[in-house]
Design a protein around this motif. Structure first.
Motif, PDB file in Angstrom:
ATOM      1  N   THR A   1       0.862  -1.176   0.000  1.00 42.70           N
ATOM      2  CA  THR A   1       0.000   0.000   0.000  1.00 42.70           C
ATOM      3  C   THR A   1       0.901   1.230   0.000  1.00 42.70           C
ATOM      4  N   PRO A   2       0.739   2.137  -0.946  1.00 40.83           N
ATOM      5  CA  PRO A   2       1.559   3.353  -0.947  1.00 40.83           C
ATOM      6  C   PRO A   2       1.400   4.113   0.382  1.00 40.83           C
ATOM      7  N   LEU A   3       2.476   4.703   0.844  1.00 40.50           N
ATOM      8  CA  LEU A   3       2.469   5.385   2.134  1.00 40.50           C
ATOM      9  C   LEU A   3       1.334   6.398   2.240  1.00 40.50           C
ATOM     10  N   ASP A   4       1.174   7.244   1.246  1.00 37.32           N
ATOM     11  CA  ASP A   4       0.144   8.280   1.346  1.00 37.32           C
ATOM     12  C   ASP A   4      -1.261   7.678   1.421  1.00 37.32           C
ATOM     13  N   GLU A   5      -1.486   6.558   0.761  1.00 31.88           N
ATOM     14  CA  GLU A   5      -2.783   5.889   0.847  1.00 31.88           C
ATOM     15  C   GLU A   5      -2.999   5.321   2.250  1.00 31.88           C
TER      16      GLU A   5
ATOM     17  N   ALA B   1      -5.723   8.287   8.829  1.00 31.62           N
ATOM     18  CA  ALA B   1      -6.250   9.609   9.199  1.00 31.62           C
ATOM     19  C   ALA B   1      -7.775   9.573   9.272  1.00 31.62           C
ATOM     20  N   LYS B   2      -8.393   8.901   8.322  1.00 33.97           N
ATOM     21  CA  LYS B   2      -9.858   8.785   8.330  1.00 33.97           C
ATOM     22  C   LYS B   2     -10.315   8.092   9.612  1.00 33.97           C
ATOM     23  N   TRP B   3      -9.623   7.030   9.987  1.00 37.60           N
ATOM     24  CA  TRP B   3      -9.984   6.294  11.200  1.00 37.60           C
ATOM     25  C   TRP B   3      -9.749   7.135  12.453  1.00 37.60           C
ATOM     26  N   VAL B   4      -8.570   7.758  12.591  1.00 40.35           N
ATOM     27  CA  VAL B   4      -8.289   8.496  13.828  1.00 40.35           C
ATOM     28  C   VAL B   4      -9.246   9.661  14.017  1.00 40.35           C
TER      29      VAL B   4
END
Length: 156
Positions: free
Chosen positions: A116-120, A126-129
């Motif tokens: 998985t690419p780092l930014d993905e 981020a969405k989860w936190v």
């Protein structure tokens, strides 16, 4: 674990951002690390108990593309939607300057792992936190040896 200010720099940065605090980096941020998305590792770890070739062996699982901790802070801020979030540089710790692993052995036994690419991965985290919100870090309850403990950890 975003409530642990002592381990997991991505979680630490995201938690600091949600609390309105600057992201803190020990030293000048030039330390290089490779960061992994946990979803890329889980299936390989789960399969390891049933792989005869993995019995009594040690494997390095994780990412192959190192970047500086300072660059990571910028990418975390972008994932959190706060480009340019402040960074505070703390006194350097005695730590390894460059840390990432060779994954050729795990590839030979388990095959290629997902990447998985780092930014993905940062965007997913981020969405989860943002759904769980910031967390408080309980201080270390009993530190037996405090020699070399970073001053910022003593203030907790």
């Amino acid at each position: 674990h975003i409530g642990d200010r002592y381990r997991n720099v991505v979680g630490i940065f995201m938690n600091q951002i949600m609390k309105g605090e600057p992201m803190t980096i020990f030293g000048d941020g030039s330390q290089r690390r490779a960061f992994s998305y946990v979803g890329d590792l889980a299936s390989t770890i789960a399969k390891s108990g049933w792989m005869p070739a993995a019995q009594n062996e040690a494997f390095n699982v994780g990412a192959d593309a190192p970047l500086t901790v300072l660059e990571l802070s910028s990418r975390v801020a972008k994932a959190m939607g706060v480009v340019g979030h402040p960074v505070t540089l703390l006194p350097a710790r005695h730590e390894v300057q460059f840390a990432w692993a060779d994954h050729s052995k795990v590839a030979r036994v388990f095959g290629e792992m997902p990447r998985t690419p780092l930014d993905e991965g940062l965007a997913r985290m981020a969405k989860w936190v943002k759904t769980v919100g910031p967390r408080a870090t309980p201080p270390f309850a009993r530190i037996e040896v405090d020699k070399g403990l970073p001053p910022s950890w003593r203030s907790s």
